[in-house]
Design a protein around this motif. Structure first.
Motif, short mmCIF file in Angstrom:
data_model
loop_
_atom_site.label_atom_id
_atom_site.label_comp_id
_atom_site.label_asym_id
_atom_site.label_seq_id
_atom_site.Cartn_x
_atom_site.Cartn_y
_atom_site.Cartn_z
N VAL A 30 -12.91 7.29 -1.05
CA VAL A 30 -12.65 8.72 -1.22
C VAL A 30 -12.96 9.13 -2.66
O VAL A 30 -13.68 10.10 -2.90
CB VAL A 30 -11.17 9.06 -0.88
CG1 VAL A 30 -10.89 10.53 -1.16
CG2 VAL A 30 -10.85 8.73 0.58
N ALA A 31 -12.47 8.33 -3.62
CA ALA A 31 -12.66 8.67 -5.05
C ALA A 31 -14.14 8.77 -5.40
O ALA A 31 -14.54 9.61 -6.21
CB ALA A 31 -11.97 7.63 -5.93
N SER A 52 -6.24 -0.05 2.61
CA SER A 52 -5.96 1.30 2.10
C SER A 52 -6.46 1.48 0.67
O SER A 52 -6.90 2.57 0.29
CB SER A 52 -4.46 1.59 2.12
OG SER A 52 -3.95 1.42 3.41
N HIS A 53 -6.40 0.40 -0.13
CA HIS A 53 -6.90 0.51 -1.50
C HIS A 53 -8.40 0.77 -1.51
O HIS A 53 -8.90 1.57 -2.30
CB HIS A 53 -6.55 -0.75 -2.30
CG HIS A 53 -5.07 -0.92 -2.53
ND1 HIS A 53 -4.29 -1.74 -1.76
CD2 HIS A 53 -4.24 -0.33 -3.42
CE1 HIS A 53 -3.03 -1.66 -2.17
NE2 HIS A 53 -2.97 -0.81 -3.18
N ASP A 85 -9.08 4.38 -0.53
CA ASP A 85 -8.92 5.32 -1.65
C ASP A 85 -10.13 5.30 -2.59
O ASP A 85 -10.52 6.34 -3.12
CB ASP A 85 -7.64 5.00 -2.42
CG ASP A 85 -6.39 5.33 -1.60
OD1 ASP A 85 -6.51 6.05 -0.58
OD2 ASP A 85 -5.29 4.85 -1.95
N GLU A 134 2.46 12.05 0.54
CA GLU A 134 1.30 12.83 1.00
C GLU A 134 1.11 12.79 2.51
O GLU A 134 0.40 13.62 3.07
CB GLU A 134 0.02 12.31 0.32
CG GLU A 134 -0.07 12.77 -1.13
CD GLU A 134 -1.10 11.98 -1.92
OE1 GLU A 134 -2.01 11.39 -1.30
OE2 GLU A 134 -0.97 11.96 -3.15
N ASP A 184 0.80 -1.23 0.00
CA ASP A 184 0.00 0.00 0.00
C ASP A 184 0.83 1.28 0.00
O ASP A 184 0.32 2.34 0.35
CB ASP A 184 -1.00 0.00 1.16
CG ASP A 184 -0.34 -0.14 2.53
OD1 ASP A 184 0.88 -0.35 2.57
OD2 ASP A 184 -1.06 -0.06 3.54
N ALA A 227 -6.00 -1.07 -8.89
CA ALA A 227 -5.17 -0.05 -8.20
C ALA A 227 -3.92 -0.69 -7.60
O ALA A 227 -2.85 -0.08 -7.58
CB ALA A 227 -5.99 0.65 -7.12
N GLN A 261 2.91 4.38 -1.93
CA GLN A 261 2.63 5.11 -3.16
C GLN A 261 3.81 5.11 -4.13
O GLN A 261 3.61 5.23 -5.35
CB GLN A 261 2.24 6.55 -2.82
CG GLN A 261 1.64 7.29 -4.00
CD GLN A 261 1.44 8.76 -3.70
OE1 GLN A 261 0.78 9.11 -2.73
NE2 GLN A 261 2.02 9.63 -4.51
N SER A 303 3.74 7.20 1.90
CA SER A 303 3.46 8.12 0.80
C SER A 303 3.97 9.53 1.12
O SER A 303 3.89 9.97 2.26
CB SER A 303 1.94 8.16 0.59
OG SER A 303 1.55 9.38 0.01
N ASN A 313 -11.85 11.61 3.35
CA ASN A 313 -10.44 11.25 3.26
C ASN A 313 -10.22 9.83 3.79
O ASN A 313 -11.15 9.19 4.28
CB ASN A 313 -9.57 12.26 4.02
CG ASN A 313 -10.05 12.43 5.45
OD1 ASN A 313 -10.34 11.46 6.14
ND2 ASN A 313 -10.14 13.67 5.91
N ARG A 314 -8.96 9.36 3.68
CA ARG A 314 -8.60 8.00 4.09
C ARG A 314 -8.96 7.70 5.55
O ARG A 314 -9.49 6.64 5.87
CB ARG A 314 -7.10 7.81 3.95
CG ARG A 314 -6.70 6.94 2.79
CD ARG A 314 -5.22 6.60 2.91
NE ARG A 314 -4.76 5.99 1.66
CZ ARG A 314 -3.60 5.38 1.50
NH1 ARG A 314 -2.75 5.32 2.51
NH2 ARG A 314 -3.28 4.84 0.36
#
Ligand code: AMP
Ligand code: MN
Ligand code: MN
Ligand code: MN
Length: 273
Positions: A139-140, A132-133, A136, A250, A12, A123, A14, A248, A146-147
């Motif tokens: 969120v998308a 975590s996938h 995401d 981020e 997981d 993904a 990035q 990540s 958010n996560r």
């Protein structure tokens, strides 16, 4: 500088293994462990990149283990990634991750996430599928902000997208790591949301099961937590380890290599490069 707990696109994280190693090298890390969830698939690429950058790469994995109906994470360091016992153990965990992804996807379909399994698989792009996938994807699709929110509302125990998983037991996971010549480290002891009494119970069980070390300094540990972990380690004659748990760029609050050194009176767990 050393960092013995990081993730890449093999699970997981990035960054792909080469980009992770490049970031670590540019931040002054001299010894880096790649420790993806239940896989060593990124290790060979990371090793080549580390040689190019003149830094040491420790072959690792962060292995999920079931204990007292809970999931613990055990970081294996200095692994012979071709060792058959380890390879067989990890491939069972990977099959479990695939099965679980389908079940999580079914559950999330009921709350409006369409085609979760196929999208999570795409993904993950050949790497391990993690919660975590799914975070995401939530969120998308605008189902959460958010996560963090995705875990809080959907993916944590007791929430609609959670499915309890039977990972291998603690002693088995430690056994695979030892069979592969590695060192078994209990990851982020403050990361499970346990009370102090449960945390100490867990460290005792980990030591009893043959574990070698506990992670004392992480990307999010406080100085107070680090001294408590140092006490826990000494009580059970365990060594210490340090690792950011970088996933990540981020995650602005932590970075690869940004970890305090071990507190006094704890020794770094020995491990092969
Ligand atoms: P899994 O091993 O598939 O259950 O996924 C666990 C991963 O999800 C952890 O390694 C973290 O990267 C991530 N994770 C777990 N809890 C949270 C949370 N509350 N917020 C963000 N990420 C989380
Ligand atoms: Mn993770
Ligand atoms: Mn973990
Ligand atoms: Mn981790």
């Amino acid at each position: 500088m050393i960092d013995l707990h990081t993730h890449s696109t093999a699970s997981d994280g990035q960054l792909d293994p080469s980009a992770l190693v490049a970031r670590a090298a540019s931040r002054g890390v001299q010894r880096l462990a790649l420790t993806d969830h239940d896989t060593t698939a990124g290790v060979n690429e990371a090793r080549r990149a580390a040689a190019d950058h003149g830094i040491q790469l420790v072959a690792g994995a962060e292995i999920s283990a079931s204990w007292e109906r809970r999931t613990l994470h055990v970081v294996g360091l200095g692994l012979d990634i071709a060792q058959p016992t380890l390879v067989a153990g990890l491939s069972r965990q990977q099959a479990e991750r695939d099965t679980r992804a389908a079940l999580i996807s079914e559950r999330l379909a009921r709350v409006g996430l369409e085609d979760g399994c196929a999208r999570a698989r795409s993904a993950a792009d050949g790497g391990q599928i993690t919660r975590s996938h799914f975070a995401d994807l939530l969120v998308a699709d605008g189902l959460v902000r958010n996560r963090q929110d995705a875990f809080k509302r959907y993916l944590r125990p007791g929430r609609p997208g959670y499915r309890r998983t039977e990972w291998a037991g603690l002693a088995d996971v430690i056994g695979w790591i030892h069979a592969a010549g590695g060192t078994a480290v209990l990851a982020h002891p403050f990361g499970y949301g346990f009370s102090g009494a449960w945390r100490r119970h867990m460290v005792a069980a980990f030591a009893d099961a043959g574990g070698d070390a506990i992670e004392i300094c992480t990307g999010v540990s406080t100085v107070e937590q680090e001294s408590q972990s140092a006490r826990d380690a000494r009580r059970h004659a365990l060594a210490g380890s340090i690792g950011s748990d970088f996933h990540s760029p981020e995650q602005f609050w932590l970075d690869v290599g940004r970890v305090r050194p071990l507190p006094p009176h704890v020794s770094l767990a020995p491990h092969a490069a």
